[in-house]
Design an enzyme around this catalytic site. Structure first.
Site, mmCIF file in Angstrom:
data_model
loop_
_atom_site.group_PDB
_atom_site.id
_atom_site.type_symbol
_atom_site.label_atom_id
_atom_site.label_comp_id
_atom_site.label_asym_id
_atom_site.label_seq_id
_atom_site.Cartn_x
_atom_site.Cartn_y
_atom_site.Cartn_z
ATOM 1 N N TYR A 1 -6.865 29.639 32.009
ATOM 2 C CA TYR A 1 -5.881 30.151 31.067
ATOM 3 C C TYR A 1 -5.932 31.677 31.035
ATOM 4 C CZ TYR A 1 -5.398 25.456 29.057
ATOM 5 O OH TYR A 1 -5.159 24.119 28.874
ATOM 6 N N TYR B 1 -9.951 21.712 35.104
ATOM 7 C CA TYR B 1 -11.035 22.679 34.864
ATOM 8 C C TYR B 1 -12.209 21.984 34.162
ATOM 9 C CZ TYR B 1 -8.827 22.896 30.215
ATOM 10 O OH TYR B 1 -8.277 22.579 29.000
ATOM 11 N N ARG C 1 -11.334 18.371 32.564
ATOM 12 C CA ARG C 1 -10.034 18.034 31.988
ATOM 13 C C ARG C 1 -9.042 17.797 33.108
ATOM 14 N NH1 ARG C 1 -7.697 18.607 27.504
ATOM 15 N NH2 ARG C 1 -7.264 16.488 28.123
ATOM 16 N N HIS D 1 -2.974 19.393 32.849
ATOM 17 C CA HIS D 1 -2.134 19.057 31.696
ATOM 18 C C HIS D 1 -1.362 20.277 31.229
ATOM 19 C CE1 HIS D 1 -5.932 20.543 29.946
ATOM 20 N NE2 HIS D 1 -5.196 20.970 28.930
ATOM 21 N N HIS E 1 0.369 21.778 27.540
ATOM 22 C CA HIS E 1 0.462 21.642 26.092
ATOM 23 C C HIS E 1 1.917 21.784 25.659
ATOM 24 C CE1 HIS E 1 -3.964 22.151 25.482
ATOM 25 N NE2 HIS E 1 -3.829 22.841 26.612
#
Length: 260
Positions: A126, A165, A175, A178, A180
């Site tokens: 991110y 990640y 994870r 994906h 959000h």
């Protein structure tokens, strides 16, 4: 520097008809599909879960009547994550289109709804100062955008597919890829938040967060299937993600686990 990308086009083709509505009032809530607030396998929930009964608070007029979003609030590249942060070229990654509809419990589209989305880059990182994963920051990818649904509840955006990640739940927890999502109603008190996953990801059945969802059908509604009809040849694959606000086919929302 890459040539300017063409304007993002609406990828709709052969949209399936919504499921048939039922007569009567609200659908009965099925609370059994929601994960428990306290799930020791998902370690963060141990400290975050409430220990006392939740309080029910009435909303004020300001919370249920505003804000109201319109097309004038959005920029021309807000729904194009490939271009809206690009400095000297396109971001690295698999070019991807996400599209779908925001629906009510009877299958009717919800118009003029603000849909926001944010994600990691193709390496799984991110753009956030607290993200210290070893994957590099992509200088041409901001990782966030927004769109307003049309009169049929339809939305779409273009991005690069996020990477998985690791995270410190167990020694080797990862994870799945994906994105959000945040969906606004007519006010901040009606904001709903969820995550979308990609069909065929082998990390979905072993994710400690997703395994807290006890109902397989509810989990399947968080997984976007591949949609070749909406893909752009030699450019982008497409995935369809419909968001159902309530009812038997409702999407699981992580901040409204009491029944959407």
């Amino acid at each position: 520097m890459n040539a300017q990308a063409p304007a993002l086009q609406d990828p709709r083709l052969n949209r399936p008809e919504p499921f048939a509505p039922r007569d009567g009032g609200f659908f009965q809530r099925d609370r059994s599909i929601h994960p428990p607030a306290h799930a020791p396998g998902y370690k963060s929930s141990v400290l975050r879960s409430p220990r006392q009964a939740l309080l029910s608070l009435e909303s004020s007029v300001s919370e249920i009547t505003g804000p109201v979003f319109g097309h004038n609030d959005l920029g021309p590249l807000d729904n194009d994550l490939i271009r809206n942060y690009a400095k000297d070229g396109d971001p690295v990654g698999e070019r991807t289109i996400i599209h779908g509809r925001v629906l009510d419990e009877t299958g009717r589209g919800v118009p003029s709804t603000l849909v926001e989305f944010w994600q990691a880059n193709a390496g799984g990182r991110y753009r956030h100062k607290k993200d210290t994963y070893l994957a590099p920051v992509d200088p041409n990818f901001g990782g966030c955008g927004r769109a307003l649904t049309d009169e049929t509840g339809y939305y779409y955006f273009r991005t690069v597919k996020p990477g998985p990640y690791p995270w410190r739940n167990y020694v080797n927890s990862w994870r799945p890829a994906h994105i959000h999502f945040s969906v606004f109603g007519s006010g901040f008190a009606q904001r709903l938040i969820t995550q979308m996953y990609f069909e065929g990801d082998p990390l979905i059945p072993v994710c400690p967060i997703l395994t807290t969802i006890p109902d397989k059908d509810a989990l399947d509604r968080l997984v976007a299937p591949l949609d070749l009809n909406a893909s752009t040849p030699f450019d982008s694959l497409a995935y369809r993600f419909d968001i159902v606000l309530r009812g038997q086919r409702s999407t699981y929302f992580e901040n409204r686990s009491e029944g959407n």
